[in-house]
Design a protein around this motif. Structure first.
Motif, PDB file in Angstrom:
ATOM      1  N   LEU A 105       0.823  -1.212   0.000  1.00 15.84           N
ATOM      2  CA  LEU A 105       0.000   0.000   0.000  1.00 15.84           C
ATOM      3  C   LEU A 105       0.856   1.259   0.000  1.00 15.84           C
ATOM      4  O   LEU A 105       0.562   2.222  -0.713  1.00 15.84           O
ATOM      5  N   LEU A 106       1.926   1.252   0.796  1.00 15.12           N
ATOM      6  CA  LEU A 106       2.823   2.408   0.822  1.00 15.12           C
ATOM      7  C   LEU A 106       3.516   2.597  -0.524  1.00 15.12           C
ATOM      8  O   LEU A 106       3.692   3.721  -0.991  1.00 15.12           O
ATOM      9  N   GLY A 107       3.916   1.489  -1.139  1.00 17.66           N
ATOM     10  CA  GLY A 107       4.577   1.575  -2.438  1.00 17.66           C
ATOM     11  C   GLY A 107       3.684   2.181  -3.494  1.00 17.66           C
ATOM     12  O   GLY A 107       4.117   3.015  -4.291  1.00 17.66           O
ATOM     13  N   ILE A 108       2.409   1.774  -3.503  1.00 22.77           N
ATOM     14  CA  ILE A 108       1.455   2.329  -4.464  1.00 22.77           C
ATOM     15  C   ILE A 108       1.199   3.796  -4.154  1.00 22.77           C
ATOM     16  O   ILE A 108       1.172   4.645  -5.046  1.00 22.77           O
ATOM     17  N   ASP A 109       1.036   4.103  -2.868  1.00 18.06           N
ATOM     18  CA  ASP A 109       0.739   5.478  -2.460  1.00 18.06           C
ATOM     19  C   ASP A 109       1.879   6.430  -2.823  1.00 18.06           C
ATOM     20  O   ASP A 109       1.639   7.572  -3.218  1.00 18.06           O
ATOM     21  N   ARG A 110       3.120   5.950  -2.698  1.00 14.79           N
ATOM     22  CA  ARG A 110       4.276   6.818  -2.924  1.00 14.79           C
ATOM     23  C   ARG A 110       4.936   6.579  -4.279  1.00 14.79           C
ATOM     24  O   ARG A 110       6.024   7.100  -4.537  1.00 14.79           O
ATOM     25  N   SER A 111       4.284   5.756  -5.136  1.00 17.77           N
ATOM     26  CA  SER A 111       4.847   5.405  -6.442  1.00 17.77           C
ATOM     27  C   SER A 111       6.263   4.860  -6.291  1.00 17.77           C
ATOM     28  O   SER A 111       7.172   5.176  -7.066  1.00 17.77           O
ATOM     29  N   ASN A 112       6.453   4.028  -5.273  1.00 16.57           N
ATOM     30  CA  ASN A 112       7.756   3.459  -4.961  1.00 16.57           C
ATOM     31  C   ASN A 112       7.729   1.967  -5.249  1.00 16.57           C
ATOM     32  O   ASN A 112       7.199   1.174  -4.471  1.00 16.57           O
ATOM     33  N   SER A 113       8.283   1.581  -6.384  1.00 21.81           N
ATOM     34  CA  SER A 113       8.248   0.180  -6.798  1.00 21.81           C
ATOM     35  C   SER A 113       9.001  -0.721  -5.829  1.00 21.81           C
ATOM     36  O   SER A 113       8.637  -1.884  -5.640  1.00 21.81           O
ATOM     37  N   ALA A 114      10.056  -0.195  -5.197  1.00 22.64           N
ATOM     38  CA  ALA A 114      10.846  -1.011  -4.268  1.00 22.64           C
ATOM     39  C   ALA A 114       9.996  -1.454  -3.081  1.00 22.64           C
ATOM     40  O   ALA A 114      10.064  -2.613  -2.653  1.00 22.64           O
ATOM     41  N   LEU A 115       9.183  -0.541  -2.547  1.00 17.58           N
ATOM     42  CA  LEU A 115       8.315  -0.895  -1.428  1.00 17.58           C
ATOM     43  C   LEU A 115       7.266  -1.922  -1.849  1.00 17.58           C
ATOM     44  O   LEU A 115       7.000  -2.891  -1.128  1.00 17.58           O
ATOM     45  N   THR A 116       6.667  -1.693  -3.019  1.00 17.68           N
ATOM     46  CA  THR A 116       5.651  -2.624  -3.512  1.00 17.68           C
ATOM     47  C   THR A 116       6.238  -4.015  -3.715  1.00 17.68           C
ATOM     48  O   THR A 116       5.634  -5.026  -3.323  1.00 17.68           O
ATOM     49  N   LEU A 117       7.425  -4.070  -4.326  1.00 14.64           N
ATOM     50  CA  LEU A 117       8.069  -5.359  -4.562  1.00 14.64           C
ATOM     51  C   LEU A 117       8.467  -6.041  -3.251  1.00 14.64           C
ATOM     52  O   LEU A 117       8.419  -7.267  -3.148  1.00 14.64           O
ATOM     53  N   THR A 118       8.850  -5.251  -2.260  1.00 18.06           N
ATOM     54  CA  THR A 118       9.203  -5.826  -0.960  1.00 18.06           C
ATOM     55  C   THR A 118       8.034  -6.607  -0.381  1.00 18.06           C
ATOM     56  O   THR A 118       8.178  -7.750   0.068  1.00 18.06           O
TER      57      THR A 118
END
Length: 511
Positions: A170-183
């Motif tokens: 959710l944080l990765g999507i919210d912040r457009s951060n692929s690394a968080l989403t992939l984590t």
């Protein structure tokens, strides 16, 4: 040296390890309960055809209901956190275990059971010595399928404050951060693979060993679930502060924590960031599962406690706040502290390039365009009177809309898939992606000022906390909030550091 290296790893990856632990807890508890329900049901159903159809129908229906809908139904009944998440996950896990067990038991060669009867085995002896061992492979296959379903669905638990690896997604999507989403995604996939392997290895054990390990595991699970609750009951009161998904609420709740602890070093403050949707938080506050969270004045009057026949757009910011405060006190027995300075209202956002070539400065200017624009509004905005319905009524605008999740709007406009989106005036993406918020020249959007919300009981019991949080009143401008969001979302500075930096710079916190 190995110990030092391990301590550094744990410190650097504390958030991931915590999320992984939460995910494991949800998975193991839910899977254990699903097994304890599904297998006995299948054993009983094999000799009761009507009950078998009834149980299968119920389990199938539960499987078709979207998990978010189940969570939404459960929240008013059991609150938020791990409880509704576990109930939903159990409901999802029952079908594959039940259906595989039932199918395996009802397709055993009748000659084998007849032979067992001839040798004088009782019904229970036949079950444990012949039928379940023959059905073991199918039962384990069902448990594997249920495990994968549970691990995948558990990522949504983050929306209701139950944590887990879904927090990273959710944080990765919210912040457009692929690394968080992939984590979060890779972590969930790895868990599913590891659990499948462990179940396979478990299935190779002898029956007696399986029973001993299973019983021991269940006992440890019960102790592990009960012990923290018993321990917490003997500890001093914890103050639980929660925030919605996103950098802005995360920054605010860290400010609340810093201010409370600066006044009382013995205070035990627990933060629950990225807790989920507005309705989830409000329900959690009413059920005393959290103590404080930041809420916006416009949200109170438009969503939580709608006030009929009130034109909020025509009211000033102080009028909206006092109306929200009054409604919360009268209808919900809650105390609403003095708001911050900035107005985080809705905005219609487009690219600077598009605004420049079409001479767009206000929302009314969109009416001059010869073609119907493609918009990317989220579902909530589409159904609000101070959203798309108001754009139609007040501005006479109509768009070809694509319903987008709030976190995906900015990605869509960056890629040129839509020309306009809805946003919030303090969104860091406006600066990050060189966008522009059109001026609301007809005053469609009411004022949205944030302020700490708590129950009146909590406020009366903790006057010092009320005093400390009210020190933020009137602080933080829209540009300051946008800059802080930018630091968290783009520069990857922690919300904790950003919050402390602001408080110290404005002499609200000692150095």
């Amino acid at each position: 040296m190995p110990f030092t290296a391990l301590s550094h790893f744990l410190a650097a990856n504390a958030k991931f390890i915590n999320a992984l632990t939460e995910h494991l807890y949800l998975t193991i508890i839910s899977l254990a309960i699903a097994i304890l329900i599904a297998i006995p049901l299948a054993v009983y159903a094999r000799n009761h055809a009507f009950f078998a159809r009834l149980a299968l129908g119920f389990a199938s229906i539960m499987q078709t209901i979207p998990s978010l809908a189940i969570l939404g139904i459960l929240i008013p009944i059991v609150g938020i956190g791990s409880q509704p998440a576990i109930i939903a996950l159990v409901l999802y896990g029952i079908l594959p275990i039940y259906s595989n067990t039932y199918t395996a038991l009802t397709t055993i060669d009748p000659n084998l059971t007849e032979a067992a009867e001839v040798f004088g085995l009782t019904r229970w002896q036949r079950l444990f010595r012949i039928e379940l061992p023959l059905a073991k492979a199918n039962i384990l296959a069902g448990i594997k399928t249920a495990t994968v379903l549970i691990i995948g669905t558990a990522t949504l638990a983050a929306l209701i404050g139950a944590g887990g690896l879904g927090t990273f997604i959710l944080l990765g999507i919210d912040r457009s951060n692929s690394a968080l989403t992939l984590t979060g995604a890779i972590g969930s996939a790895a868990l599913a693979i590891i659990f499948s392997w462990l179940i396979t290895q478990f299935g190779r054990l002898k029956a007696k060993t399986m029973v001993i390990i299973g019983a021991s595991g269940l006992a440890l699970l019960l102790i592990g679930t009960a012990a923290p609750k018993i321990y917490q009951a003997t500890q001093p009161e914890k103050i639980v502060i929660a925030g919605k998904l996103g950098s802005e609420p995360d920054i605010l709740i860290h400010m609340y924590k810093d201010l409370i602890e600066a006044d009382d070093s013995r205070a035990t403050v627990t933060l629950k960031p990225n807790f989920g949707k507005t309705s989830f938080l409000f329900s959690a506050l009413k059920s005393h599962q959290i103590d404080v969270y930041p809420e916006f004045t416009g949200t109170v009057l438009e969503d939580l406690l709608p006030v009929k026949n009130r034109q909020l757009q025509a009211k000033s910011a102080p009028q909206i706040y006092h109306l929200a405060k009054s409604e919360l006190a009268d209808r919900a027995h809650m105390t609403y502290l003095t708001p911050l300075n900035y107005n985080n209202t809705y905005a219609i956002v487009t690219t600077r390039h598009f605004a420049r070539i079409h001479h767009l400065r206000t929302i009314s200017d969109l009416k001059k365009l010869p073609t119907r624009l493609h918009s990317g509004f989220d579902l909530e905005f589409m159904n609000r009177q101070d959203g798309y319905l108001g754009l139609i009524k007040k501005y006479g605008l109509n768009f070809h809309n694509t319903d987008l999740d709030p976190d995906l709007r900015y990605q869509a406009i960056r890629r040129g898939q839509v020309q306009v989106i809805d946003g919030y005036s303090t969104d860091s993406q406006i600066r990050q992606y060189h966008l522009v918020a059109l001026r609301d020249d007809k005053h469609l959007f009411p004022t949205y000022q944030g302020a700490p919300l708590m129950t009146t009981t909590f406020a009366k019991k903790h006057p010092n906390i009320v005093r400390q949080l009210n020190r933020l009143a009137g602080h933080i401008t829209a540009s300051q909030m946008r800059e802080m969001n930018y630091q968290v979302n783009v520069k990857n500075i922690s919300a904790d550091k950003v919050a402390k930096s602001y408080l110290r710079a404005h002499h609200l916190l000692g150095k």
